[in-house]
Write a protein that holds these residues in place. Structure first.
Motif: not given
Length: 124
Positions: A2-18, A20-29
């Motif tokens: 993995x090229x670390x410079x290309x990894x955007x954010x763990x939040x992008x993983x949450x955004x794409x793979x969870x 809507x309820x979980x997304x709201x939880x992570x955003x509020x958290x």
């Protein structure tokens, strides 16, 4: 690998793979953690105990503990009062995502897919 410079954010993983309820939880958290960090930083910078900070804010030490742990969702009024007592500015902003933000999010998702597919492929 993995090229670390290309990894955007763990939040992008949450955004794409969870869902809507979980997304709201992570955003509020995330918001609650930001508040907690600011309060902890203030307390440490000013060499205050939780009890001393509680006295300054006019709340209980248990409430300071809850705020610092991110386990408490304070009201806007409470945040306003805390900000005033600590000499902070409180800004709350509602805004629509711009077209540029939407394009960036789409390109980030494409890059995330590519990175995940490459890593899964290498691991197999």
């Amino acid at each position: 690998m993995l090229d670390n410079k290309r990894l955007i954010s763990a939040y992008k993983i949450v955004e794409k793979y969870t869902n809507e309820g979980d997304k709201k939880y992570f955003e509020l958290d995330d918001i609650l953690v930001d508040i907690a960090v600011k309060i902890i930083q203030y307390r440490i910078k000013n060499n205050l105990s939780q009890k001393e900070l509680a006295q300054k804010l006019g709340i209980s030490q248990a409430m300071v503990s809850k705020l610092e742990s991110g386990d408490y969702n304070p009201t806007v009024k409470m945040l306003y009062e805390i900000a005033k007592k600590l000499g902070f500015e409180l800004e709350i902003e509602f805004r629509e995502k711009t077209e540029c933000e939407e394009i960036w999010l789409e390109s980030s998702e494409e890059l995330l897919d590519e990175v995940i597919n490459n890593e899964v492929g290498e691991a197999a």
